[in-house]
Design a protein around this motif. Sequence first.
Motif, PDB file in Angstrom:
ATOM      1  N   ASP A   1      44.955  40.529  40.732  1.00 11.40           N
ATOM      2  CA  ASP A   1      44.277  41.009  40.302  1.00 11.40           C
ATOM      3  C   ASP A   1      44.614  41.946  38.865  1.00 11.40           C
ATOM      4  O   ASP A   1      43.882  41.741  38.523  1.00 11.40           O
ATOM      5  CB  ASP A   1      43.367  40.479  41.229  1.00 11.40           C
ATOM      6  CG  ASP A   1      43.065  40.176  42.311  1.00 11.40           C
ATOM      7  OD1 ASP A   1      43.349  38.797  41.312  1.00 11.40           O
ATOM      8  OD2 ASP A   1      42.512  40.052  42.677  1.00 11.40           O
ATOM      9  N   HIS A   2      44.940  42.569  39.523  1.00 14.21           N
ATOM     10  CA  HIS A   2      44.501  44.188  38.752  1.00 14.21           C
ATOM     11  C   HIS A   2      45.699  44.022  37.626  1.00 14.21           C
ATOM     12  O   HIS A   2      45.657  44.242  36.479  1.00 14.21           O
ATOM     13  CB  HIS A   2      45.767  45.646  39.603  1.00 14.21           C
ATOM     14  CG  HIS A   2      46.502  45.364  39.949  1.00 14.21           C
ATOM     15  ND1 HIS A   2      47.241  44.580  40.730  1.00 14.21           N
ATOM     16  CD2 HIS A   2      47.998  45.936  38.953  1.00 14.21           C
ATOM     17  CE1 HIS A   2      49.170  45.078  41.176  1.00 14.21           C
ATOM     18  NE2 HIS A   2      49.215  45.212  40.192  1.00 14.21           N
TER      19      HIS A   2
ATOM     20  N   VAL B   1      46.123  40.949  35.510  1.00  3.46           N
ATOM     21  CA  VAL B   1      45.036  40.422  35.093  1.00  3.46           C
ATOM     22  C   VAL B   1      43.356  40.955  34.676  1.00  3.46           C
ATOM     23  O   VAL B   1      42.889  41.115  33.793  1.00  3.46           O
ATOM     24  CB  VAL B   1      43.901  38.980  35.774  1.00  3.46           C
ATOM     25  CG1 VAL B   1      43.048  38.658  35.115  1.00  3.46           C
ATOM     26  CG2 VAL B   1      45.120  37.609  36.667  1.00  3.46           C
ATOM     27  N   ALA B   2      43.349  42.270  35.311  1.00  6.52           N
ATOM     28  CA  ALA B   2      42.086  43.279  34.660  1.00  6.52           C
ATOM     29  C   ALA B   2      42.775  43.504  33.383  1.00  6.52           C
ATOM     30  O   ALA B   2      42.017  44.330  32.801  1.00  6.52           O
ATOM     31  CB  ALA B   2      41.729  43.996  35.643  1.00  6.52           C
TER      32      ALA B   2
ATOM     33  N   ALA C   1      43.129  42.112  30.507  1.00  9.52           N
ATOM     34  CA  ALA C   1      41.837  41.989  29.962  1.00  9.52           C
ATOM     35  C   ALA C   1      41.033  43.107  29.244  1.00  9.52           C
ATOM     36  O   ALA C   1      40.417  43.037  28.113  1.00  9.52           O
ATOM     37  CB  ALA C   1      40.790  40.896  30.739  1.00  9.52           C
TER      38      ALA C   1
ATOM     39  N   GLU D   1      39.875  43.592  25.520  1.00  5.04           N
ATOM     40  CA  GLU D   1      38.593  44.570  25.147  1.00  5.04           C
ATOM     41  C   GLU D   1      38.668  45.613  24.090  1.00  5.04           C
ATOM     42  O   GLU D   1      37.516  45.854  23.613  1.00  5.04           O
ATOM     43  CB  GLU D   1      37.494  44.382  26.302  1.00  5.04           C
ATOM     44  CG  GLU D   1      37.462  42.649  26.942  1.00  5.04           C
ATOM     45  CD  GLU D   1      36.092  42.916  26.963  1.00  5.04           C
ATOM     46  OE1 GLU D   1      35.412  43.006  25.664  1.00  5.04           O
ATOM     47  OE2 GLU D   1      35.465  41.606  27.699  1.00  5.04           O
TER      48      GLU D   1
ATOM     49  N   ARG E   1      30.197  45.165  32.376  1.00  6.45           N
ATOM     50  CA  ARG E   1      30.764  43.393  32.514  1.00  6.45           C
ATOM     51  C   ARG E   1      32.152  43.511  32.951  1.00  6.45           C
ATOM     52  O   ARG E   1      32.097  42.036  33.703  1.00  6.45           O
ATOM     53  CB  ARG E   1      30.656  43.171  30.570  1.00  6.45           C
ATOM     54  CG  ARG E   1      31.042  41.407  30.701  1.00  6.45           C
ATOM     55  CD  ARG E   1      30.993  41.582  29.782  1.00  6.45           C
ATOM     56  NE  ARG E   1      32.178  41.736  28.579  1.00  6.45           N
ATOM     57  CZ  ARG E   1      31.732  42.658  27.709  1.00  6.45           C
ATOM     58  NH1 ARG E   1      30.982  43.640  27.414  1.00  6.45           N
ATOM     59  NH2 ARG E   1      32.609  42.930  27.074  1.00  6.45           N
ATOM     60  N   LEU E   2      33.222  44.663  32.731  1.00  6.48           N
ATOM     61  CA  LEU E   2      34.202  43.825  33.576  1.00  6.48           C
ATOM     62  C   LEU E   2      34.249  44.481  34.729  1.00  6.48           C
ATOM     63  O   LEU E   2      34.692  43.943  35.767  1.00  6.48           O
ATOM     64  CB  LEU E   2      35.746  44.913  33.017  1.00  6.48           C
ATOM     65  CG  LEU E   2      36.073  44.524  31.400  1.00  6.48           C
ATOM     66  CD1 LEU E   2      36.363  45.572  30.748  1.00  6.48           C
ATOM     67  CD2 LEU E   2      36.928  43.184  31.564  1.00  6.48           C
ATOM     68  N   ASP E   3      33.315  45.303  35.261  1.00 10.02           N
ATOM     69  CA  ASP E   3      33.235  46.632  36.752  1.00 10.02           C
ATOM     70  C   ASP E   3      32.926  44.696  37.427  1.00 10.02           C
ATOM     71  O   ASP E   3      33.310  44.456  39.176  1.00 10.02           O
ATOM     72  CB  ASP E   3      32.164  47.010  36.803  1.00 10.02           C
ATOM     73  CG  ASP E   3      33.356  47.989  36.827  1.00 10.02           C
ATOM     74  OD1 ASP E   3      34.183  48.451  36.183  1.00 10.02           O
ATOM     75  OD2 ASP E   3      32.851  49.518  36.207  1.00 10.02           O
TER      76      ASP E   3
ATOM     77  N   THR F   1      32.964  41.603  36.746  1.00 13.72           N
ATOM     78  CA  THR F   1      33.692  40.528  36.722  1.00 13.72           C
ATOM     79  C   THR F   1      35.041  40.345  37.047  1.00 13.72           C
ATOM     80  O   THR F   1      36.162  40.562  38.758  1.00 13.72           O
ATOM     81  CB  THR F   1      33.336  39.771  35.481  1.00 13.72           C
ATOM     82  OG1 THR F   1      33.738  40.471  34.371  1.00 13.72           O
ATOM     83  CG2 THR F   1      32.193  39.572  34.606  1.00 13.72           C
ATOM     84  N   THR F   2      36.252  40.487  36.119  1.00 16.12           N
ATOM     85  CA  THR F   2      37.475  40.549  35.948  1.00 16.12           C
ATOM     86  C   THR F   2      37.432  41.873  37.441  1.00 16.12           C
ATOM     87  O   THR F   2      38.878  41.777  37.096  1.00 16.12           O
ATOM     88  CB  THR F   2      37.553  40.783  34.765  1.00 16.12           C
ATOM     89  OG1 THR F   2      37.379  39.639  33.769  1.00 16.12           O
ATOM     90  CG2 THR F   2      39.472  40.547  34.548  1.00 16.12           C
ATOM     91  N   ALA F   3      37.152  42.801  36.628  1.00 12.09           N
ATOM     92  CA  ALA F   3      37.574  44.583  37.251  1.00 12.09           C
ATOM     93  C   ALA F   3      36.787  44.169  38.739  1.00 12.09           C
ATOM     94  O   ALA F   3      37.303  45.950  38.869  1.00 12.09           O
ATOM     95  CB  ALA F   3      37.576  45.325  35.998  1.00 12.09           C
TER      96      ALA F   3
END
Length: 240
Positions: free
Chosen positions: A3-4, A6-7, A10, A14, A66-68, A70-72
């Motif tokens: 997961d980390h 991927v985040a 991403a 950005e 937005r990231l917090d 979703t992805t992060a």
Amino acid sequence: MPDHAVALAAFGEELRALGWVTDLLVAGSLATGDYVPGVSDLDLVAVTDGPVGDDRQAQLAALHRRLDATTAAGLDLGCVYVDVGQRDGIGVQHPTWTHGLLVLRILSLVSRAELAHHGYAVFGRAPQALFPAVTGDDVREAARAELTGYWAWASRRPWIFLSPLMIDLGLTSMARGRHALRTGELLTKSLAVEQAAAPAWLVGQLRARRRGEAVASPRLRAAWIAWRDTRRTCRAATAR
């Protein structure tokens, strides 16, 4: 990918798309190889091509929120945004995203040491090409600054050690500080657990929590041990 990872990928995409972030660097436990999923934060440093004014800060806040969400989500992704023209300023405050807020903070001497010795780039230049080299004396000074600054302040407020987070943070930070003052080298949080000035039973509980296990310590007893160690270590650092 984890997961980390991927985040981080991403987040890098950005930031590059903004057009004014030139470098994204990894510090903290991910850089030192001590990252523990679900326990460690993601500590990052971004270098920009100029000042991060109000408009840029608004862009960053929106991006991070937005990231917090979703992805992060759940990864505690934090980032210090350093104007390339001010990267050598030790006391300069930089826009920093941390725990859901954009605040002003310095890029600490400890973070600079982590970047110099272990950091790497997600994109852009290597940390060693952007920031000055860090010597053993610099690491000692970084440790002394933290012990005689924030931690000395905390040692005068024993009640804050009733927080389970402060118990672990205090004991490991004191171990890291002592090691840095003695050797001029950084110590990872996992190794700091093994050098904590605490009884074996509490070290075992620190070790379990570092692995991500939900293990509780006796609150008052553990708080007393952590506060006493902090007070003793800070007094010794001040007397040097």
